[in-house]
Design an enzyme around this catalytic site. Structure first.
Site, mmCIF file in Angstrom:
data_model
loop_
_atom_site.group_PDB
_atom_site.id
_atom_site.type_symbol
_atom_site.label_atom_id
_atom_site.label_comp_id
_atom_site.label_asym_id
_atom_site.label_seq_id
_atom_site.Cartn_x
_atom_site.Cartn_y
_atom_site.Cartn_z
ATOM 1 N N THR A 96 0.856 -1.187 0.000
ATOM 2 C CA THR A 96 0.000 0.000 0.000
ATOM 3 C C THR A 96 0.890 1.234 0.000
ATOM 4 O OG1 THR A 96 -1.691 -1.174 1.259
ATOM 5 C CG2 THR A 96 -1.825 1.228 1.229
ATOM 6 N N LYS A 171 -6.967 1.031 -3.332
ATOM 7 C CA LYS A 171 -6.522 0.375 -2.103
ATOM 8 C C LYS A 171 -6.683 1.310 -0.910
ATOM 9 C CE LYS A 171 -4.796 -2.802 0.553
ATOM 10 N NZ LYS A 171 -3.442 -3.369 0.458
ATOM 11 N N LYS A 239 0.453 3.146 9.270
ATOM 12 C CA LYS A 239 0.897 3.490 7.917
ATOM 13 C C LYS A 239 -0.282 3.700 6.973
ATOM 14 C CE LYS A 239 2.259 0.102 5.243
ATOM 15 N NZ LYS A 239 1.390 0.104 4.010
#
Length: 299
Positions: A96, A171, A239
């Site tokens: 990602t 995503k 993250k």
């Protein structure tokens, strides 16, 4: 002849991807900073060997590392793989990352005549191992064609979303929902405990009701079992939800539910839970409410 592929990053997702590629008949090399992971894959039939030595023969490289920095290091760092690949090879980048990072990496790969597929994945370690991932992919027609044997091996569903960056954008949307769902599951489960609803009964009932989600059905059993072995760690969400909020900020888009969920994962990491399974965010709620989760000693 069988396609020659390398899977770089043999974590819970990458190892399953490597297994699926091998099972599909692809000539597969598994690479990881932990030699034990590489040795385990060789024991299952994976190719032995050194990545740098075979790079020029590879048709595809699947990069399943943690973040943008690791992806860039693997591709273009001091021992980066892209300059060693033959023209026409393809990189499938599965971490990602922000869309602009994907576009930059694709441009740099093109400078070496290497195709780049922006290919984030979803489905968890189980579907990685069974070759049933969902891939949210962006790239050129040539990149999709070069990656087709790999995609056939590792994915049940491949969404062709357009140019590089489109996969990473989708995503981010998925991770917004997934992270919020995990935090909401933890909140609901522990709220239920305050009302006398045991965690195992929560799973039994809510998984058959309108309030369920894939994340609830997948993660809540970890809490019931008191097992926080990290299939996907708390730190991943610092993250990933951070990426979502950075994108949102850049577009002046308010995402308050994402921000609230992120703060719970930050709190979990601050309590030393960053390396545990992301279901451990429930411990933040439990400690605040004086609750004892399954597997935890009463305090």
């Amino acid at each position: 002849m069988s396609q020659k592929v390398a899977v770089i990053g043999l974590g819970s997702m990458g190892y399953g991807i490597a297994q699926s590629a091998l099972r599909a008949g692809l000539d597969t090399l598994g690479c990881d900073v932990n030699p034990a992971r590489c040795d385990a894959f060789v024991a299952e039939g994976g190719n032995p060997g050194d990545l740098a030595a075979v790079a020029g023969d590879l048709d595809a490289v699947i990069v399943v590392v943690l973040n943008a920095q690791q992806t860039e290091d693997v591709l273009f760092g001091a021992d980066g793989i892209v300059p060693k690949l033959r023209p026409g090879a393809v990189v499938l980048s599965c971490a990602t990352v922000p869309p602009e990072v994907a576009r930059d990496l694709a441009t740099r790969a093109a400078g070496h005549q290497v195709h780049y597929l922006d290919a984030p994945i979803s489905g968890g370690a189980g579907k990685a191992a069974s070759g049933q991932l969902s891939v949210m992919a962006g790239g050129s027609a040539e990149a999709f064609a070069a990656a087709a044997p790999v995609l056939d091996a590792i994915a049940e569903t491949v969404f062709e979303l357009g140019d590089v960056g489109a996969g990473s954008a989708m995503k981010a949307v998925n991770q917004l929902l997934a992270g919020v769902h995990i935090a909401t599951m933890a909140e609901a489960l522990t709220f239920g405990m305050t009302q006398g609803v045991p965690p195992e009964k929560f799973v039994e009932v809510i998984s058959k009701c309108a309030g369920t989600s894939w994340m609830l059905e997948n993660r809540a059993p970890h809490i019931v079992a008191g097992d926080y072995t990290p299939h996907s760690a708390v730190n991943i969400w610092l993250k990933d939800l951070g990426i979502v909020l950075d994108i949102a900020k850049g577009d002046n888009f308010s995402a308050p539910l994402t921000a609230a969920a992120l703060q719970q994962f930050v709190a979990a990491a601050g309590q030393g839970l960053g390396g545990e399974d992301d279901a451990a965010v429930a411990k933040v709620y439990a400690r605040n409410a004086g609750l004892t989760l399954p597997g935890d000693a009463a305090e």
